[in-house]
Scaffold this active site. Structure first.
Site, PDB file in Angstrom:
ATOM      1  CE  LYS A 142      -0.573 -35.603 -35.910  1.00 52.85           C
ATOM      2  NZ  LYS A 142      -1.120 -36.950 -36.200  1.00 52.85           N
ATOM      3  CG  ASN A 245      -2.547 -40.891 -37.562  1.00 50.67           C
ATOM      4  OD1 ASN A 245      -1.411 -40.589 -37.228  1.00 50.67           O
ATOM      5  ND2 ASN A 245      -3.590 -40.101 -37.334  1.00 50.67           N
ATOM      6  CG  HIS A 248       0.804 -44.497 -37.064  1.00 50.56           C
ATOM      7  ND1 HIS A 248       1.022 -44.655 -38.415  1.00 50.56           N
ATOM      8  CD2 HIS A 248       1.854 -43.764 -36.604  1.00 50.56           C
ATOM      9  CE1 HIS A 248       2.153 -44.041 -38.749  1.00 50.56           C
ATOM     10  NE2 HIS A 248       2.674 -43.506 -37.674  1.00 50.56           N
TER      11      HIS A 248
END
Length: 366
Positions: A142, A245, A248
């Site tokens: 990413k 995630n 996040h």
């Protein structure tokens, strides 16, 4: 040396973990040289490590050039992306060359994105120098920069050719940065590994105090966990990778409220975000309240933010939810949330009412 494979077919690569690896880097980078110079991209905080790397390469007869960028989250910007790509083009970069990202998550993300778009794709090597980058952002491909609308909204999936991790580089890392990286270590336990969270409860403070064996174990375990998830869902299409995630969605909203500044480091935002995700799960009756309290207690004991007050956030729930509307995970007008049924039982919930999230946030002390 610990070697963790990231199995992605033709894009597979290895993560090599060894204390002192920086000074032995030429043995690992030499096969990638192609009789061409490496370009080392670093920032002002770790430029001294770039000097050591360049000297190591030179001693092995390998040429290199170094680009030093400003340190900090603000470097993940259009302006720095343009500056970096221009600098690489000025050096005659070829598609088969390898750019070395030597730094934390900011440098890794920026270099990864620059090489993804330069000449429609160049090679790069990750050499992470922070705990957060070593256990998380250097692995998985990413890459991104930030925009005024939010964090990591402009980017690409672009896998490195190799990841070289030297835990000894953490010896010079400020404690605040180590704590921020430790939040990502804890995350792997909270996602689907209660046993590892229990290990963190028993060994986290030793890790943060510089215990080399605890540090080495945490890095290798975290990288192995991420490599497994990335191999199953490289581009976050099945939902498996989305589990990474955790924290996040809340955390990025907190970072946005602070202007993506040093007021709240990324890992600190993730820590507070994970605690909020567990607290919200408990409020909805999804997760035992004692689990949410246990998560917050461990983050607090580790010196990390565990709620809005400890993160220094005074904004309203509506204001924070407004930040969430720019989240890259938005799908058909809804925002999936990573919630939990307990420690080690994270799941993706696509039925969350943002108005309820705002109300939850408004109930919290500031």
């Amino acid at each position: 040396m610990k070697i963790v494979p990231v199995a992605l077919g033709a894009r597979s690569y290895e993560v090599r973990i060894k204390a002192g690896l920086l000074d032995d880097a030429a043995a690992h980078l030499g096969p990638l040289a192609r009789n061409r110079p490496f370009v080392i991209v670093t920032d002002t905080n770790v430029a001294r490590h770039a000097e050591r790397l360049a000297a190591t390469l030179a001693a092995a007869g390998l040429a290199s050039d170094t680009i030093v960028l400003p340190a900090g989250e603000a470097t993940k910007s259009w302006a720095q992306l343009e500056s970096l790509t221009d600098a690489l083009l000025e050096r005659g970069i070829e598609r088969g060359d390898h750019v070395i990202a030597l730094g934390g998550g900011v440098i890794g993300d920026l270099v990864g994105f620059a090489t993804a778009i330069l000449k429609r794709g160049c090679n790069f090597v990750q050499m992470p120098t922070t705990l957060l980058a070593q256990v998380d952002s250097s692995v998985g491909g990413k890459t991104a920069i930030n925009s005024r609308a939010g964090k990591n909204l402009i980017g690409a999936f672009h896998q490195p050719s190799l990841v070289l991790i030297d835990p000894d580089l953490l010896d010079t890392l400020p404690l605040r940065e180590q704590r921020a990286g430790y939040a990502e270590v804890v995350k792997y336990g909270l996602i689907d590994d209660l046993g590892f969270f229990e290990w963190c409860e028993g060994n986290g403070l030793a890790l943060l105090s510089g215990d080399s064996s605890a540090r080495a174990y945490a890095i290798a375990h975290s990288v192995g966990a991420k490599a497994r998830i990335v191999a199953e869902d490289e581009r976050e299409t099945t939902g498996k990778r989305a589990l990474l995630n955790l924290g996040h969605t809340f955390g990025h909203a907190l970072e946005a409220e602070t202007g993506f500044s040093d007021r709240l480091l990324h890992g600190e935002g993730v820590a507070a975000g994970m605690a909020l995700a567990f607290a919200y799960s408990a409020r909805r009756g999804l997760c035992p309240g004692q689990d949410a309290e246990r998560v917050a207690a461990h983050l607090r004991a580790s010196g990390l933010p565990f709620d809005l007050a400890s993160a220094g956030i005074a904004a309203s729930g509506a204001r924070l939810v407004e930040h969430m509307l720019h989240d890259k995970k938005m799908d058909a007008g809804t925002l999936p949330f990573l919630l939990a049924r307990g420690i080690g039982q994270t799941y993706l919930d696509k039925q969350v009412d943002l108005a309820d999230v705002a109300s939850f946030l408004d109930e919290l002390p500031r």
